[in-house]
Design an enzyme around this catalytic site. Sequence first.
Site, short mmCIF file in Angstrom:
data_model
loop_
_atom_site.label_atom_id
_atom_site.label_comp_id
_atom_site.label_asym_id
_atom_site.label_seq_id
_atom_site.Cartn_x
_atom_site.Cartn_y
_atom_site.Cartn_z
N LYS A 151 0.84 -1.20 0.00
CA LYS A 151 0.00 0.00 0.00
C LYS A 151 0.87 1.25 0.00
O LYS A 151 0.67 2.16 -0.78
CB LYS A 151 -0.94 -0.02 1.21
CG LYS A 151 -1.79 1.24 1.29
CD LYS A 151 -2.79 1.22 2.41
CE LYS A 151 -3.49 2.57 2.46
NZ LYS A 151 -4.47 2.66 3.53
N GLU A 160 10.75 -4.28 4.48
CA GLU A 160 10.95 -5.66 4.06
C GLU A 160 10.61 -5.84 2.58
O GLU A 160 11.36 -6.46 1.82
CB GLU A 160 10.04 -6.60 4.88
CG GLU A 160 10.33 -6.66 6.37
CD GLU A 160 9.48 -5.68 7.16
OE1 GLU A 160 9.24 -4.54 6.67
OE2 GLU A 160 9.06 -6.02 8.27
N GLY A 182 -4.57 -1.77 4.74
CA GLY A 182 -3.68 -2.85 4.30
C GLY A 182 -4.26 -4.23 4.55
O GLY A 182 -4.23 -5.10 3.68
N ARG A 183 -4.83 -4.45 5.74
CA ARG A 183 -5.32 -5.80 6.06
C ARG A 183 -6.69 -6.08 5.44
O ARG A 183 -7.25 -7.15 5.63
CB ARG A 183 -5.33 -6.03 7.57
CG ARG A 183 -6.06 -5.02 8.38
CD ARG A 183 -5.74 -5.16 9.87
NE ARG A 183 -6.26 -4.03 10.64
CZ ARG A 183 -5.63 -2.90 10.84
NH1 ARG A 183 -4.44 -2.70 10.30
NH2 ARG A 183 -6.17 -1.93 11.55
N GLU A 230 -4.37 -6.97 14.66
CA GLU A 230 -3.89 -5.64 14.26
C GLU A 230 -5.05 -4.64 14.31
O GLU A 230 -4.83 -3.46 14.57
CB GLU A 230 -3.28 -5.70 12.85
CG GLU A 230 -2.47 -4.46 12.50
CD GLU A 230 -1.59 -4.62 11.26
OE1 GLU A 230 -0.45 -5.08 11.39
OE2 GLU A 230 -2.06 -4.29 10.16
N LYS A 257 9.42 -0.46 14.29
CA LYS A 257 10.01 -0.03 13.02
C LYS A 257 10.99 1.11 13.27
O LYS A 257 12.08 1.14 12.68
CB LYS A 257 8.91 0.46 12.07
CG LYS A 257 8.03 -0.62 11.48
CD LYS A 257 7.06 -0.01 10.45
CE LYS A 257 5.96 -0.97 10.08
NZ LYS A 257 4.95 -0.40 9.21
O1 F6P Z 1 2.11 -4.38 9.86
C1 F6P Z 1 1.86 -3.06 9.58
C2 F6P Z 1 1.37 -2.86 8.17
O2 F6P Z 1 1.22 -1.51 7.96
C3 F6P Z 1 0.07 -3.61 7.84
O3 F6P Z 1 -1.05 -2.94 8.27
C4 F6P Z 1 0.17 -3.78 6.37
O4 F6P Z 1 -0.69 -4.76 5.90
C5 F6P Z 1 1.63 -4.14 6.24
O5 F6P Z 1 2.30 -3.35 7.21
C6 F6P Z 1 2.22 -3.91 4.89
O6 F6P Z 1 2.13 -2.57 4.50
P1 F6P Z 1 2.28 -2.14 3.00
O7 F6P Z 1 1.20 -2.79 2.22
O8 F6P Z 1 2.18 -0.65 2.99
O9 F6P Z 1 3.63 -2.61 2.52
#
Ligand code: F6P
Length: 525
Positions: A204, A210, A264-265, A350, A490
Amino acid sequence: MSPSPKSSPAWKALETHRDGIAGTRIDSLFAADPGRGAGLTVACAGLALDFSKQRITAETVEKLLALARERGMAEATVRLFAGERVNVTEDRAALHTALRGDEQVLVDGEDVRSEVRRCRERMRVFATAVREGAWKGATGKRIRSVLSLGIGGSYLGPRLVVEALAARHEGPAVRFLANVDPAAADDAMAGLDPETTLVVVASKTFTTQETMANAAAARRWITGRLGEDAVPRHFVAATANAAEAARFGLPECNVFPFGEWVGGRFSVWSSVGLPIAIALGMPAFEHFLAGAHAVDLEFRSAPPERNGPLLLALVGAWNRNFLGIPTHVVLPYAQRLASLPGYLQQLEMESNGKRVSASGERLAIPTCPAIFGEPGTLGQHAFHQWLHQGTDPVSADFIVVARPMGGRSEEHRILLAHAAAQSEALMTGRDTGNPHRDCPGDRPSTTIVMPALDATHLGALVALYEHKVFAQGVVWGINSFDQFGVELGKAIAGRILPALSGEPADLHPATSHLLGLVRKVSSAP
Ligand code: F6P
């Protein structure tokens, strides 16, 4: 509505009711009313939700529904679907339902439907081109595999769906890479050919460390063989941050955007679902959306006493807040739903793993339980001992699939027998007079029956849990749509990382000690 429900009349009535049935075991409720199974089973978009092995009576349900009314559930639901900024701390709507709906929803005065349709159409064209071999890699070869990069919601949802629907997977193979451990990248890329691999970077924010590290590794892997010019033929992005994707070097036509109003989730319904569409075809992805939409309609319009997502939420709150159960186990009796417990860990923990109300007051009640799980029957040979004889109370969700996959009904009957046996055993327990063999029982469970493990019912199952999470957030007074708790680690990692390259860093003594220990152990013979 007050931020905490604890002082409300409905909450107090539930406490009194709980005290009144304190000595009543679940199996004695069955003895008193053998027909309670039918009375406590609710249909929802083709799923059946059997609440009869919960420690509830008709009166409990009435009182829980009164709590929902008092907490403004109906009004909150209207606000959610209308695109109001229910994510108050981030001042955003939470409109994942618009990705699978067909109603007009305005965000900042704009009907989001056109944006959703445009993106879905682009997904269809692209997924079809990849599946049919019209989209080729830089050397003219057709795409045989997809490397799907992403973490959290950008990984758990697509992985769950691709695994669950493996029976109808006829498109390119999909490998998922989420962890930043280089061994994970090695494993994900092992045996793949850069010439025939498409990398989908799902993020997102397009800034998650990562995912960006893995995207850089995948880029080195592709360009090392095919040169920099190969990037637009081998990389696409699913993101709400098109600008960052452009900085990565992707042309606009390789970027599949979605709105900031998709959490995101909750993003599996967006272009984050692109690996699903490539693996299974766009029609399957649309069936998945349709199953979820059917649950949206039920959640919005079914009467509260027959409303599956609402009841799932309220029964969960009953177990957590009134029966004091801190742990919830998810037991899909379907190997292809092996990723469901992990998916629900993010979705529930979460979203509702919070200790303050949406307006920032400290909550005086426990919220989301700890969630874990494994597919049955595997868990039976691991942690079910703890479920049956451990010292801590636990609640469970069993998920069973009524029709066998692959047509082998003998094994499927064994699977079903074990699912039914475990929920019965958790309820009845066993009194043998031998303390080593006794099981206390009285562990509440819900069983969700899916007719088949297909795209439509999988969509329904996921949406069922999404609305459970939302409704529990309303009961607890939580903003279920932010996740500030993940930021602290983080930020600290950002301070520690330079130290690992020998740069000066301001470290906590405990961390200095630990890093020293790692150095020492790594240089030990
Ligand atoms: O774990 C935190 C978070 O922000 C989640 O809510 C999300 O799904 C994940 O990291 C990945 O985020 P992104 O899609 O922005 O890489």
